[in-house]
Design a protein around this motif. Sequence first.
Motif, PDB file in Angstrom:
ATOM      1  N   LEU A 188      13.820  -8.799   6.977  1.00  0.00           N
ATOM      2  CA  LEU A 188      13.474  -7.616   6.187  1.00  0.00           C
ATOM      3  C   LEU A 188      14.492  -6.482   6.328  1.00  0.00           C
ATOM      4  N   PRO A 189      14.946  -6.122   7.544  1.00  0.00           N
ATOM      5  CA  PRO A 189      15.916  -5.020   7.657  1.00  0.00           C
ATOM      6  C   PRO A 189      17.190  -5.273   6.855  1.00  0.00           C
ATOM      7  N   ALA A 190      17.690  -6.510   6.887  1.00  0.00           N
ATOM      8  CA  ALA A 190      18.905  -6.836   6.132  1.00  0.00           C
ATOM      9  C   ALA A 190      18.655  -6.724   4.632  1.00  0.00           C
ATOM     10  N   ALA A 191      17.473  -7.168   4.190  1.00  0.00           N
ATOM     11  CA  ALA A 191      17.129  -7.079   2.762  1.00  0.00           C
ATOM     12  C   ALA A 191      17.018  -5.623   2.326  1.00  0.00           C
ATOM     13  N   ARG A 230      13.246   4.803  -9.070  1.00  0.00           N
ATOM     14  CA  ARG A 230      13.444   3.360  -8.957  1.00  0.00           C
ATOM     15  C   ARG A 230      13.576   2.947  -7.490  1.00  0.00           C
ATOM     16  N   GLU A 231      14.350   3.706  -6.725  1.00  0.00           N
ATOM     17  CA  GLU A 231      14.547   3.382  -5.317  1.00  0.00           C
ATOM     18  C   GLU A 231      13.218   3.402  -4.562  1.00  0.00           C
ATOM     19  N   MET A 232      12.384   4.373  -4.842  1.00  0.00           N
ATOM     20  CA  MET A 232      11.108   4.483  -4.154  1.00  0.00           C
ATOM     21  C   MET A 232      10.255   3.232  -4.370  1.00  0.00           C
ATOM     22  N   PHE A 233      10.158   2.773  -5.622  1.00  0.00           N
ATOM     23  CA  PHE A 233       9.306   1.625  -5.918  1.00  0.00           C
ATOM     24  C   PHE A 233       9.918   0.306  -5.422  1.00  0.00           C
ATOM     25  N   GLU A 234      11.216   0.117  -5.604  1.00  0.00           N
ATOM     26  CA  GLU A 234      11.802  -1.185  -5.267  1.00  0.00           C
ATOM     27  C   GLU A 234      11.919  -1.383  -3.757  1.00  0.00           C
ATOM     28  N   LEU A 235      12.154  -0.320  -3.012  1.00  0.00           N
ATOM     29  CA  LEU A 235      12.142  -0.466  -1.555  1.00  0.00           C
ATOM     30  C   LEU A 235      10.727  -0.748  -1.055  1.00  0.00           C
ATOM     31  N   ARG A 236       9.749  -0.161  -1.720  1.00  0.00           N
ATOM     32  CA  ARG A 236       8.347  -0.448  -1.369  1.00  0.00           C
ATOM     33  C   ARG A 236       8.031  -1.914  -1.663  1.00  0.00           C
ATOM     34  N   ALA A 237       8.608  -2.463  -2.718  1.00  0.00           N
ATOM     35  CA  ALA A 237       8.379  -3.870  -3.039  1.00  0.00           C
ATOM     36  C   ALA A 237       8.938  -4.772  -1.952  1.00  0.00           C
ATOM     37  N   ILE A 238      10.112  -4.428  -1.407  1.00  0.00           N
ATOM     38  CA  ILE A 238      10.680  -5.211  -0.303  1.00  0.00           C
ATOM     39  C   ILE A 238       9.740  -5.173   0.903  1.00  0.00           C
ATOM     40  N   GLU A 239       9.190  -4.003   1.196  1.00  0.00           N
ATOM     41  CA  GLU A 239       8.236  -3.888   2.301  1.00  0.00           C
ATOM     42  C   GLU A 239       7.000  -4.743   2.057  1.00  0.00           C
ATOM     43  N   ARG A 240       6.560  -4.811   0.799  1.00  0.00           N
ATOM     44  CA  ARG A 240       5.371  -5.600   0.475  1.00  0.00           C
ATOM     45  C   ARG A 240       5.598  -7.082   0.766  1.00  0.00           C
ATOM     46  N   ILE A 241       6.804  -7.565   0.537  1.00  0.00           N
ATOM     47  CA  ILE A 241       7.103  -8.974   0.781  1.00  0.00           C
ATOM     48  C   ILE A 241       6.871  -9.328   2.248  1.00  0.00           C
ATOM     49  N   ALA A 242       7.153  -8.389   3.126  1.00  0.00           N
ATOM     50  CA  ALA A 242       6.977  -8.640   4.557  1.00  0.00           C
ATOM     51  C   ALA A 242       5.520  -8.846   4.944  1.00  0.00           C
ATOM     52  N   THR A 243       4.599  -8.412   4.101  1.00  0.00           N
ATOM     53  CA  THR A 243       3.171  -8.546   4.401  1.00  0.00           C
ATOM     54  C   THR A 243       2.571  -9.830   3.841  1.00  0.00           C
ATOM     55  N   LEU A 244       3.351 -10.592   3.061  1.00  0.00           N
ATOM     56  CA  LEU A 244       2.813 -11.787   2.409  1.00  0.00           C
ATOM     57  C   LEU A 244       2.733 -12.963   3.375  1.00  0.00           C
TER      58      LEU A 244
END
Length: 304
Positions: free
Chosen positions: A272-275, A162-176
Amino acid sequence: MAKLPITTRRSINLLLEHAANHLKVGDAMPTEMQMTQIVNSSRTAVRSALAHMVEHGLIAGMKQRHLLRRPRPDDYFDVTELHSATEQLQQVLMERIYERDLPPGAEFTEVELSRAAGVSTIAVREFLIGFSRNGLIEKTPRGSWRLCAFDSKFAQELGEAREMFELRAIERIATLAPDHPAFARLADLLARHEALGKEPAESHAEFPALDREFHSFLISLLDNRFAENLNEAVSMVYHYHYQWDKRDELPRNQYAVQEHVAILRPLVGGDLPAAMAAMRRHLHSSRSTMLNALHARESSMPQA
């Protein structure tokens, strides 16, 4: 954008029907309590429906709920969209777990679940066979199914995935792009979490539905079938274990609401770092809570 939960889609249709039959343009929608009675669902479902109506120009805002225009046929969800067999089965199974009708170790039949969900036994069988791969249910020698207890190792492995996927999702938001619809959805989720956080503790019993919506939305941003399949197991497991110990359910929900707010505020603000840091804390807290519940249950079981 993530597909709206079935309860939200039904609530939208019922509120649209009410507006079409009882309101004129400029009239205010009923009170939140009245709307929960109209849709026969929770305030979380009502607020999700209202957010959708705001987004589609039907009402002025979440607070100024005046009708801006009459509902059109294309505003309603098609009936077939409200009766996805998989969604129906997931919802019924989860509700029965939440209501303690199916504690760990309980058995149920395909016919029983078919009647409760209003879908065919063929659809039930396909769903259960697929879901059994998560290790949460198993077929019994008598042909029925059993909800399985799971151990700390299973919980630890699921938490790591779960951690692997959800942290990747946070990173994806930064690219939007700044005007991506995801940011409007994040702002809406933040507003609803903040509103829930200000309500009495008893209101936090509605948190599980909002929790699933929050995490499912993040996972949907990955557009990854493996992440979405895992999210189904996560959604069930991270609430399923609370079956065993509900003594601190409301304080736990209150704390989780604030953890979500700590993630959503920097996401909306572009930090992003805080999130990422807040998400790591939330996932660690959530996993620790589940492991503690498992350990408490295991220690309370009679020795053979």
